[in-house]
Design an enzyme around this catalytic site. Structure first.
Site, PDB file in Angstrom:
ATOM      1  CG  ASP A   2      -2.136   0.861   1.038  1.00 50.47           C
ATOM      2  OD1 ASP A   2      -2.322   1.386  -0.089  1.00 50.47           O
ATOM      3  OD2 ASP A   2      -2.899   1.037   2.002  1.00 50.47           O
ATOM      4  CG  ASN A  50      -7.532  -2.207  -5.661  1.00 51.76           C
ATOM      5  OD1 ASN A  50      -6.618  -2.976  -5.387  1.00 51.76           O
ATOM      6  ND2 ASN A  50      -7.839  -1.181  -4.866  1.00 51.76           N
TER       7      ASN A  50
HETATM    8  C1  IPE Z   1      -1.237   0.125  -3.595  1.00 49.77           C
HETATM    9  O1  IPE Z   1      -1.066   1.494  -3.634  1.00 49.77           O
HETATM   10  C2  IPE Z   1      -1.325  -0.498  -4.978  1.00 49.77           C
HETATM   11  C3  IPE Z   1      -2.652  -0.997  -5.379  1.00 49.77           C
HETATM   12  C4  IPE Z   1      -3.711  -1.107  -4.614  1.00 49.77           C
HETATM   13  C5  IPE Z   1      -2.784  -1.433  -6.763  1.00 49.77           C
HETATM   14  P1  IPE Z   1      -2.310   2.474  -3.655  1.00 49.77           P
HETATM   15  O2  IPE Z   1      -2.686   2.716  -5.077  1.00 49.77           O
HETATM   16  O3  IPE Z   1      -3.403   1.952  -2.787  1.00 49.77           O
HETATM   17  O4  IPE Z   1      -1.676   3.806  -3.034  1.00 49.77           O
HETATM   18  P2  IPE Z   1      -2.374   4.852  -2.052  1.00 49.77           P
HETATM   19  O5  IPE Z   1      -3.022   4.100  -0.942  1.00 49.77           O
HETATM   20  O6  IPE Z   1      -3.357   5.630  -2.868  1.00 49.77           O
HETATM   21  O7  IPE Z   1      -1.235   5.692  -1.576  1.00 49.77           O
HETATM   22 MG    MG Z   2      -4.058   2.303  -0.879  1.00 51.75          MG
END
Ligand code: IPE
Ligand code: MG
Length: 226
Positions: A2, A50
């Site tokens: 994350d 996601n």
């Molecule tokens: C993690 O980083 C990667 C995925 C979930 C694909 P994030 O995209 O969640 O990064 P933040 O939480 O917005 O900083």
């Molecule tokens: Mg994240």
């Protein structure tokens, strides 16, 4: 894994830049885990939730996945690492599914470490699938209700054959599970770090493992002290 988006923001770049740099951390972590003798490394790369992100980000992530699989298969073979994937893979774009299947097939003979990517994964999705599966077997008469026990349930999850995690690391300061391996983490030790995923390096990995080594795992029992 994350914090890619926040990492990009601190560098004045867009979120995709963060994901690209997250791949570097994946590559390093995979290699260091294998060197340390870790047998199973499971990375939460993309959750079912996601999919609700802006479509440009989702597309970029899927392209990054295809590109990375293509580029890294050779390295996985060199390091004797077997690739595996869990999740609702049928939701991935066709070219992604193909590339993933090819990488899994091309590394299937490796036995030093199993690297599992959780893609389009959520624990509730996985458990729902398992319940449907078990119910079907009961309905068809191939399974009796008395046969349902914890190991049968484990064997219907997408992690069947993979031991429950000993250590779970979450980066970026968030302290929640976010629908990850809910059944499997019953007695897992947690390590939370403020580090954003692209900054997660060898040092951080060692810190996490060192912390884990100081823990006393009792599994609900009382340990005899002498
Ligand atoms: C993690 O980083 C990667 C995925 C979930 C694909 P994030 O995209 O969640 O990064 P933040 O939480 O917005 O900083
Ligand atoms: Mg994240």
């Amino acid at each position: 894994m994350d914090g890619n988006g926040r990492w990009a923001k601190t560098h004045g770049k867009n979120r995709v830049f963060g994901h690209r740099n997250g791949v570097r951390a994946v590559r390093q972590t995979t290699e260091y885990c294998a060197r340390l003798g870790v047998k199973y490394l499971t990375l939460y790369a993309f959750s079912t939730e996601n999919w609700a992100r802006p479509s440009a980000e989702v597309t970029a992530l899927m392209e990054l996945l295809v590109y990375t699989l293509r580029r890294e298969t050779k390295e996985l073979n060199k390091n004797n690492i077997r690739l595996n994937a869990i999740g609702d893979l049928s939701r991935l774009p066709k070219n992604c599914q193909k590339e993933l299947a090819a990488a899994i097939e091309n590394t299937s003979h490796n036995n030093r470490m199993t690297l599992t990517l959780a893609l389009s994964y959520s624990a509730r999705w996985e458990m729902t699938q398992a319940v449907k599966n078990i119910a079907q077997q009961i309905q068809s008469g191939s399974l009796a209700i008395e046969d349902i026990n914890e190991s049968l349930i484990s064997s219907h999850l997408s992690t069947a054959g993979i031991p429950d995690p000993e250590l779970m690391i979450r980066t970026s300061g968030e302290q929640r599970i976010s629908n990850y391996l809910l059944w499997q983490i019953a007695y897992t030790e947690f390590y939370f770090t403020e580090k954003l995923w692209p900054d997660f390096d060898e040092n951080e990995l060692y810190k996490a493992i060192y912390t884990y080594q100081q823990r006393e795992r009792r599994f609900g029992k009382v340990l005899e002290k002498r």
